[in-house]
Enzyme design. Structure first.
Site, short mmCIF file in Angstrom:
data_model
loop_
_atom_site.label_atom_id
_atom_site.label_comp_id
_atom_site.label_asym_id
_atom_site.label_seq_id
_atom_site.Cartn_x
_atom_site.Cartn_y
_atom_site.Cartn_z
N CYS A 82 21.29 72.49 104.00
CA CYS A 82 20.35 73.52 103.53
C CYS A 82 19.11 73.65 104.40
CB CYS A 82 19.98 73.28 102.07
SG CYS A 82 19.04 71.77 101.76
N HIS A 134 16.45 70.42 97.85
CA HIS A 134 17.23 71.58 98.29
C HIS A 134 16.29 72.74 98.58
CE1 HIS A 134 20.90 73.84 98.80
NE2 HIS A 134 20.50 74.77 97.93
N HIS A 146 21.61 80.09 100.88
CA HIS A 146 21.43 78.65 101.11
C HIS A 146 22.76 78.02 101.49
CE1 HIS A 146 22.99 77.37 96.97
NE2 HIS A 146 23.00 78.69 96.94
#
Length: 184
Positions: A82, A134, A146
């Site tokens: 990510c 994240h 993402h």
């Protein structure tokens, strides 16, 4: 007789030329403009409204990465995580260098609530953790791009129960000219 033959040949050549030109025009129409493909993909398939004010370079970049598998520590089309995906977007689309992991990237932003987010802002999550784990990039209409650990590079919705549960904050990169920017 020769005049009739030449005239007939000229008519056949003109007809052939017109037919050939029509088929080339049809072939050219079949070849889609890459910008149009990306716009159609995001607008229709993913439900992201791509309009005249949208950053088409951002959408094209994401479009090219959709489906890339997730790989922790990866930063290529063979596998990406990510933060590397987010870093690549900022490098290539916004010509801005950001740090490499989600917690460090968060140190570079002005925090925002969901309702303050704009296209290109960042979204941060604390997934089964007390710290940020994240990051993705906001596209508008509660959608964000993402690198998902289970699905690779995808577009998701902040209102999905999973992401809604773990959403921490949004953020906008602090520009070096902003007075809040602190050099490390």
């Amino acid at each position: 007789m020769i005049k009739k033959f030449l005239f007939s040949t000229l008519i056949v050549l003109a007809a052939f030329s017109a037919t050939f030109a029509q088929s080339k025009t049809k072939e050219a129409a079949k070849v889609e403009d890459p910008d149009n493909l990306a716009s159609q993909y995001f607008s229709q398939v993913m439900g992201v409204a791509v309009n005249a004010t949208s950053n088409l370079k951002l959408y094209k970049f994401i479009y090219e990465w959709i489906g890339t598998p997730y790989r922790f520590g990866g930063n290529t089309k063979k596998g990406i995580d990510c933060s590397a995906f987010t870093k690549a977007i900022y490098d290539k689309v916004f010509n801005t260098t950001i740090l490499r992991n989600s917690r460090d990237i968060f140190s570079m932003v002005n925090p925002l609530s969901k309702d303050e987010l704009k296209e290109g802002d960042l979204v941060f999550f604390k997934i089964k953790s007390r710290s940020i784990s994240h990051v993705g990039i906001y596209l508008g209409d509660n959608r964000f791009a993402h690198a998902s650990s289970t699905r690779g590079v995808v577009i998701s919705n902040l209102n999905e129960p999973y992401y809604s549960r773990y959403f921490y904050k949004g953020g906008r990169i602090i520009e070096p000219g902003d007075k809040e920017f602190i050099e490390e």
